[in-house]
Design an enzyme around this catalytic site. Structure first.
Site, PDB file in Angstrom:
ATOM      1  N   THR A   1       3.730  -4.508  -5.282  1.00  0.00           N
ATOM      2  CA  THR A   1       2.361  -4.040  -5.103  1.00  0.00           C
ATOM      3  C   THR A   1       1.371  -4.943  -5.829  1.00  0.00           C
ATOM      4  O   THR A   1       0.338  -5.326  -5.272  1.00  0.00           O
ATOM      5  CB  THR A   1       2.230  -2.601  -5.627  1.00  0.00           C
ATOM      6  OG1 THR A   1       3.168  -1.773  -4.955  1.00  0.00           O
ATOM      7  CG2 THR A   1       0.832  -2.066  -5.402  1.00  0.00           C
TER       8      THR A   1
ATOM      9  N   TYR B   1       2.874   5.940   5.430  1.00  0.00           N
ATOM     10  CA  TYR B   1       2.166   6.167   6.690  1.00  0.00           C
ATOM     11  C   TYR B   1       2.980   6.914   7.749  1.00  0.00           C
ATOM     12  O   TYR B   1       2.476   7.824   8.397  1.00  0.00           O
ATOM     13  CB  TYR B   1       1.634   4.854   7.286  1.00  0.00           C
ATOM     14  CG  TYR B   1       0.684   5.082   8.455  1.00  0.00           C
ATOM     15  CD1 TYR B   1      -0.624   5.498   8.227  1.00  0.00           C
ATOM     16  CD2 TYR B   1       1.108   4.943   9.766  1.00  0.00           C
ATOM     17  CE1 TYR B   1      -1.487   5.764   9.283  1.00  0.00           C
ATOM     18  CE2 TYR B   1       0.251   5.203  10.826  1.00  0.00           C
ATOM     19  CZ  TYR B   1      -1.042   5.608  10.583  1.00  0.00           C
ATOM     20  OH  TYR B   1      -1.889   5.867  11.630  1.00  0.00           O
TER      21      TYR B   1
ATOM     22  N   TYR C   1      11.586   2.994  -5.908  1.00  0.00           N
ATOM     23  CA  TYR C   1      10.250   2.925  -6.510  1.00  0.00           C
ATOM     24  C   TYR C   1       9.461   4.123  -6.025  1.00  0.00           C
ATOM     25  O   TYR C   1       9.043   4.175  -4.873  1.00  0.00           O
ATOM     26  CB  TYR C   1       9.585   1.605  -6.114  1.00  0.00           C
ATOM     27  CG  TYR C   1       8.182   1.363  -6.654  1.00  0.00           C
ATOM     28  CD1 TYR C   1       7.606   2.184  -7.625  1.00  0.00           C
ATOM     29  CD2 TYR C   1       7.430   0.295  -6.174  1.00  0.00           C
ATOM     30  CE1 TYR C   1       6.332   1.949  -8.105  1.00  0.00           C
ATOM     31  CE2 TYR C   1       6.151   0.046  -6.650  1.00  0.00           C
ATOM     32  CZ  TYR C   1       5.606   0.876  -7.612  1.00  0.00           C
ATOM     33  OH  TYR C   1       4.336   0.635  -8.077  1.00  0.00           O
TER      34      TYR C   1
ATOM     35  N   ARG D   1       0.491   5.693  -3.957  1.00  0.00           N
ATOM     36  CA  ARG D   1       0.353   4.627  -2.970  1.00  0.00           C
ATOM     37  C   ARG D   1       0.908   5.040  -1.602  1.00  0.00           C
ATOM     38  O   ARG D   1       0.329   4.738  -0.567  1.00  0.00           O
ATOM     39  CB  ARG D   1       1.113   3.379  -3.444  1.00  0.00           C
ATOM     40  CG  ARG D   1       0.530   2.685  -4.645  1.00  0.00           C
ATOM     41  CD  ARG D   1      -0.464   1.627  -4.215  1.00  0.00           C
ATOM     42  NE  ARG D   1      -0.906   0.835  -5.355  1.00  0.00           N
ATOM     43  CZ  ARG D   1      -1.710  -0.213  -5.250  1.00  0.00           C
ATOM     44  NH1 ARG D   1      -2.148  -0.617  -4.080  1.00  0.00           N
ATOM     45  NH2 ARG D   1      -2.092  -0.875  -6.328  1.00  0.00           N
TER      46      ARG D   1
ATOM     47  N   LYS E   1      12.148   2.927 -10.495  1.00  0.00           N
ATOM     48  CA  LYS E   1      10.862   2.722 -11.151  1.00  0.00           C
ATOM     49  C   LYS E   1      10.041   3.967 -10.845  1.00  0.00           C
ATOM     50  O   LYS E   1       9.630   4.197  -9.710  1.00  0.00           O
ATOM     51  CB  LYS E   1      10.161   1.472 -10.607  1.00  0.00           C
ATOM     52  CG  LYS E   1       8.758   1.270 -11.153  1.00  0.00           C
ATOM     53  CD  LYS E   1       8.059   0.080 -10.519  1.00  0.00           C
ATOM     54  CE  LYS E   1       6.625  -0.046 -11.027  1.00  0.00           C
ATOM     55  NZ  LYS E   1       5.898  -1.179 -10.400  1.00  0.00           N
TER      56      LYS E   1
ATOM     57  N   ILE F   1       8.314  -1.554 -15.954  1.00  0.00           N
ATOM     58  CA  ILE F   1       7.921  -2.579 -14.983  1.00  0.00           C
ATOM     59  C   ILE F   1       6.402  -2.586 -15.026  1.00  0.00           C
ATOM     60  O   ILE F   1       5.744  -1.668 -14.549  1.00  0.00           O
ATOM     61  CB  ILE F   1       8.477  -2.277 -13.579  1.00  0.00           C
ATOM     62  CG1 ILE F   1      10.018  -2.249 -13.638  1.00  0.00           C
ATOM     63  CG2 ILE F   1       7.997  -3.326 -12.574  1.00  0.00           C
ATOM     64  CD1 ILE F   1      10.697  -1.926 -12.312  1.00  0.00           C
TER      65      ILE F   1
END
Length: 295
Positions: free
Chosen positions: A47, A110, A136, A141, A164, A206
């Protein structure tokens, strides 16, 4: 117990762009800065690396160059997240061929699949490649997060190494550290939550901030891993304002501005991202001046 891909600090690298595409000369300089700062691992094309606007050719060039330049001095992890499982798998296979130590993958955004779809998304990649896959979880997001049931199911796969966690959901994180402690390693995904997450059992962070302060983030992780939380809190307090200012606007807008202020020009952002607004830039500049990291 699975061997963790890394412990300590891992930098989610920015991608330096120039007018013609990638600035690989600058990428080399940024990687050397991470080596010198004691960073244990680096993520490319995540990202923070603006992966959504990389062409496939740029993705491949960035990954191939960065892994070759790192030359085993840090663990290398490639971001392969997306909403098309087949494309994620293609990126995973390229990462394997390029010599990556692991891949990092978000849930599909999405498309709004079910949790069964999330599981199949991950298992399709984990079944097909022989290097570790790191989950992740970043619902801020992707909107779609990883449920406890999915964590439990995915934790059983031998190639799924850990997660993560950037949800900020400490109820979920606490559940992970008890229910999946023997099968999923945990890494913090938010700079401002490194101490509480490592206190709960995370192996490190991270980090976005370590693009600018690799030695300082590595030291914070070292203090936490040594259970010296009093010193860790004092260390964090010094940089807390700077960490906060790195997220006044969408990542990586502020961190690219901070690198530029620190004399490590990271190149332009790609639309739809725009440069940091004037007011936030001045607050960032003032914070960096107080810390003595402004050039």
């Amino acid at each position: 117990m699975k061997t963790p891909v890394f412990t300590g600090s891992c930098t989610a690298m920015i991608t330096p762009f120039c007018q013609d595409g990638l600035d690989l000369e600058r990428m080399a300089e940024l990687l050397e800065y991470q080596v010198q700062g004691g960073t244990q691992a680096v993520v490319f094309a995540g990202t923070t690396g603006e992966n959504a606007v990389l062409t496939q050719a740029e993705f491949e060039a960035l990954v191939e160059f960065s892994i070759a330049h790192t030359a085993g001095r840090m663990k290398t992890i490639v971001g392969i997240g997306g909403n098309d499982t087949a494309k994620c798998l293609e990126k995973a296979r390229f990462s394997v061929r390029s010599g990556a130590d692991a891949v990092l993958m978000t849930p599909p955004y999405y498309n709004k699949t079910t949790q069964k779809g999330v599981q199949r998304h991950y298992l399709t990649v984990a079944d097909a490649v022989e290097i570790p896959l790191i989950l992740y979880n970043v619902p801020g997001r992707t909107v779609l997060g990883i449920s406890p049931e999915s964590y439990k199911a995915l934790s059983r796969h031998p190639n799924i190494n850990g997660v993560k966690e950037a949800s900020g959901d400490f109820t979920l994180i606490s559940w992970l550290t008890t229910e999946c402690a023997q099968s999923l390693h945990l890494w913090c995904g938010n700079d401002d939550q490194t101490i509480p997450m490592m206190a709960l059992g995370a192996l490190g962070v991270i980090s976005v901030a370590s693009n600018v302060l690799p030695a300082e983030v590595a030291e914070l992780c070292s203090l936490c891993r040594s259970n010296d939380y009093s010193a860790a809190r004092a260390h964090f307090a010094r940089f807390a304002e700077f960490y906060r200012l790195l997220f006044t606007e969408t990542n990586p807008i502020p961190v690219k501005a901070a690198l530029r202020l620190a004399g490590r020009d990271s190149g332009q952002l790609r639309l739809p991202l725009l440069d940091l607004t004037a007011g936030n830039l001045e607050m960032l500049r003032a914070s960096m001046k107080r810390l003595g990291i402004l050039r």
